[in-house]
Design a protein around this motif. Sequence first.
Motif, PDB file in Angstrom:
ATOM      1  N   ASN A 146       0.796  -1.218   0.000  1.00 32.55           N
ATOM      2  CA  ASN A 146       0.000   0.000   0.000  1.00 32.55           C
ATOM      3  C   ASN A 146       0.836   1.279   0.000  1.00 32.55           C
ATOM      4  OD1 ASN A 146      -2.429  -1.396   0.037  1.00 32.55           O
ATOM      5  ND2 ASN A 146      -2.528  -1.468   2.265  1.00 32.55           N
ATOM      6  N   VAL A 147       2.167   1.149   0.172  1.00 30.19           N
ATOM      7  CA  VAL A 147       3.006   2.347   0.285  1.00 30.19           C
ATOM      8  C   VAL A 147       2.887   3.236  -0.942  1.00 30.19           C
ATOM      9  CG1 VAL A 147       5.391   3.145   0.335  1.00 30.19           C
ATOM     10  CG2 VAL A 147       4.646   1.390   1.924  1.00 30.19           C
ATOM     11  N   PHE A 148       2.932   2.634  -2.147  1.00 36.34           N
ATOM     12  CA  PHE A 148       2.937   3.421  -3.376  1.00 36.34           C
ATOM     13  C   PHE A 148       1.568   3.468  -4.051  1.00 36.34           C
ATOM     14  CE2 PHE A 148       7.360   2.037  -2.943  1.00 36.34           C
ATOM     15  CZ  PHE A 148       7.988   3.268  -3.014  1.00 36.34           C
ATOM     16  N   MET A 149       0.540   2.988  -3.368  1.00 36.57           N
ATOM     17  CA  MET A 149      -0.768   2.909  -4.021  1.00 36.57           C
ATOM     18  C   MET A 149      -1.651   4.127  -3.778  1.00 36.57           C
ATOM     19  SD  MET A 149      -1.677  -1.133  -3.465  1.00 36.57           S
ATOM     20  CE  MET A 149      -3.243  -0.972  -4.328  1.00 36.57           C
ATOM     21  N   ARG A 150      -1.369   4.895  -2.704  1.00 31.70           N
ATOM     22  CA  ARG A 150      -2.195   6.062  -2.429  1.00 31.70           C
ATOM     23  C   ARG A 150      -1.878   7.179  -3.385  1.00 31.70           C
ATOM     24  NH1 ARG A 150      -0.726   4.708   2.810  1.00 31.70           N
ATOM     25  NH2 ARG A 150       0.787   6.394   2.870  1.00 31.70           N
ATOM     26  N   LYS A 151      -2.912   7.929  -3.759  1.00 35.37           N
ATOM     27  CA  LYS A 151      -2.720   9.063  -4.651  1.00 35.37           C
ATOM     28  C   LYS A 151      -2.009  10.206  -3.933  1.00 35.37           C
ATOM     29  CE  LYS A 151      -6.621   8.390  -7.784  1.00 35.37           C
ATOM     30  NZ  LYS A 151      -7.824   9.031  -8.343  1.00 35.37           N
ATOM     31  N   VAL A 152      -1.295  11.012  -4.719  1.00 33.55           N
ATOM     32  CA  VAL A 152      -0.620  12.179  -4.170  1.00 33.55           C
ATOM     33  C   VAL A 152      -1.574  13.364  -4.267  1.00 33.55           C
ATOM     34  CG1 VAL A 152       1.347  13.713  -4.383  1.00 33.55           C
ATOM     35  CG2 VAL A 152       1.600  11.290  -4.922  1.00 33.55           C
ATOM     36  N   SER A 153      -1.938  13.938  -3.155  1.00 34.53           N
ATOM     37  CA  SER A 153      -2.865  15.064  -3.155  1.00 34.53           C
ATOM     38  C   SER A 153      -2.137  16.353  -3.476  1.00 34.53           C
ATOM     39  CB  SER A 153      -3.549  15.178  -1.782  1.00 34.53           C
ATOM     40  OG  SER A 153      -4.330  16.341  -1.721  1.00 34.53           O
ATOM     41  N   SER A 154      -2.814  17.248  -4.230  1.00 31.45           N
ATOM     42  CA  SER A 154      -2.219  18.531  -4.584  1.00 31.45           C
ATOM     43  C   SER A 154      -2.524  19.604  -3.550  1.00 31.45           C
ATOM     44  CB  SER A 154      -2.761  18.988  -5.949  1.00 31.45           C
ATOM     45  OG  SER A 154      -4.179  19.110  -5.905  1.00 31.45           O
ATOM     46  N   ASP A 155      -3.305  19.257  -2.541  1.00 31.16           N
ATOM     47  CA  ASP A 155      -3.693  20.226  -1.515  1.00 31.16           C
ATOM     48  C   ASP A 155      -2.930  19.927  -0.232  1.00 31.16           C
ATOM     49  OD1 ASP A 155      -4.814  21.925   0.274  1.00 31.16           O
ATOM     50  OD2 ASP A 155      -6.883  21.247   0.024  1.00 31.16           O
ATOM     51  N   PRO A 156      -1.962  20.758   0.174  1.00 31.42           N
ATOM     52  CA  PRO A 156      -1.180  20.485   1.401  1.00 31.42           C
ATOM     53  C   PRO A 156      -2.044  20.344   2.626  1.00 31.42           C
ATOM     54  CG  PRO A 156      -0.187  22.255   0.102  1.00 31.42           C
ATOM     55  CD  PRO A 156      -1.534  21.992  -0.495  1.00 31.42           C
ATOM     56  N   GLU A 157      -3.111  21.172   2.743  1.00 33.41           N
ATOM     57  CA  GLU A 157      -3.979  21.082   3.925  1.00 33.41           C
ATOM     58  C   GLU A 157      -4.720  19.753   3.944  1.00 33.41           C
ATOM     59  OE1 GLU A 157      -6.551  24.417   4.129  1.00 33.41           O
ATOM     60  OE2 GLU A 157      -4.939  25.878   4.395  1.00 33.41           O
ATOM     61  N   ALA A 158      -5.154  19.277   2.748  1.00 36.67           N
ATOM     62  CA  ALA A 158      -5.837  17.990   2.684  1.00 36.67           C
ATOM     63  C   ALA A 158      -4.886  16.869   3.080  1.00 36.67           C
ATOM     64  CB  ALA A 158      -6.374  17.757   1.267  1.00 36.67           C
ATOM     65  N   ASP A 159      -3.601  16.969   2.634  1.00 37.26           N
ATOM     66  CA  ASP A 159      -2.604  15.972   3.007  1.00 37.26           C
ATOM     67  C   ASP A 159      -2.423  15.925   4.516  1.00 37.26           C
ATOM     68  OD1 ASP A 159      -0.336  16.287   0.174  1.00 37.26           O
ATOM     69  OD2 ASP A 159      -2.132  15.097   0.465  1.00 37.26           O
ATOM     70  N   THR A 160      -2.395  17.094   5.142  1.00 37.03           N
ATOM     71  CA  THR A 160      -2.211  17.164   6.592  1.00 37.03           C
ATOM     72  C   THR A 160      -3.372  16.500   7.321  1.00 37.03           C
ATOM     73  OG1 THR A 160      -0.979  19.229   6.363  1.00 37.03           O
ATOM     74  CG2 THR A 160      -1.877  18.713   8.540  1.00 37.03           C
ATOM     75  N   LEU A 161      -4.603  16.771   6.882  1.00 36.79           N
ATOM     76  CA  LEU A 161      -5.773  16.179   7.516  1.00 36.79           C
ATOM     77  C   LEU A 161      -5.789  14.673   7.307  1.00 36.79           C
ATOM     78  CD1 LEU A 161      -8.487  16.298   8.962  1.00 36.79           C
ATOM     79  CD2 LEU A 161      -9.563  16.878   6.770  1.00 36.79           C
ATOM     80  N   LEU A 162      -5.492  14.224   6.076  1.00 36.08           N
ATOM     81  CA  LEU A 162      -5.497  12.797   5.787  1.00 36.08           C
ATOM     82  C   LEU A 162      -4.426  12.079   6.601  1.00 36.08           C
ATOM     83  CD1 LEU A 162      -6.602  10.461   4.139  1.00 36.08           C
ATOM     84  CD2 LEU A 162      -4.984  11.043   2.331  1.00 36.08           C
ATOM     85  N   SER A 163      -3.239  12.691   6.702  1.00 35.11           N
ATOM     86  CA  SER A 163      -2.161  12.089   7.488  1.00 35.11           C
ATOM     87  C   SER A 163      -2.564  11.971   8.949  1.00 35.11           C
ATOM     88  CB  SER A 163      -0.891  12.937   7.348  1.00 35.11           C
ATOM     89  OG  SER A 163       0.137  12.439   8.172  1.00 35.11           O
TER      90      SER A 163
END
Length: 251
Positions: A146-163
Amino acid sequence: MPGHGKGGKVLAKRGASLNRVIAKAPPRAVVSDDYVERITEVVNENAKEEILERKKLYDQLGKEKEGIENKIRTQNLDVVSDTVELQKNEEEKRFLEDMECVENLRLYLQRKSVKSQVLKQQILQNQEEIGKSNQKVEKIKSQMNNVFMRKVSSDPEADTLLSHLEKQISQKTRELECPVCYEVCQPPILRCPEFHLVCGQCWPRMRHCGECRTPYGGQMRHRYAERGHQELQELVKTREEHLKKNGETDV
């Protein structure tokens, strides 16, 4: 090229987003090619950094899996060695059973019987450890896939919330993991007198707690763990809604 399929789609998506931002700029604003090129370089650099982080995580998981597999190989060798010694000991014991008339042989027979019991316990313990290690390896393999299967989000704030959501989900999952079958406990969740949890499927087969060896005193519900399970479900639901809102799918 085949190797750049996903990366190309991500860059194309970010490029399209960038073009829409530029298109919405005030009519009098002039965006130079140099500015667009610099923005593209920043996006590419961020994508490279994330790929490097994921590769680092993948390598770490690979090393952990390799260590457990080495342990399994060693334990398998121990089981084979103990089994051979057990068979030899049993043969000697049967031979001495035919000669019980000699007192010294009876004492020797007793020692052999004790040793056989010890070896049997060691074999069972090693086999249980091998089973647990195999389960851990499978779990790590799933994480590595699953390490390389997640999409890369273009929204830094969305990445922070998802993380943040994924860290909370991971922590809750570890807290609710049954120490016997390594699965996430589902209500009703039971416990020992020391509040160590166990799932409802494993409890009927256990007489003592798998962590502290305290005898079970009847079915005792672990209300705190059950509240934790409810919180885990809410976190998973929030993550799914967040991914759906950002056009991503959970893997």
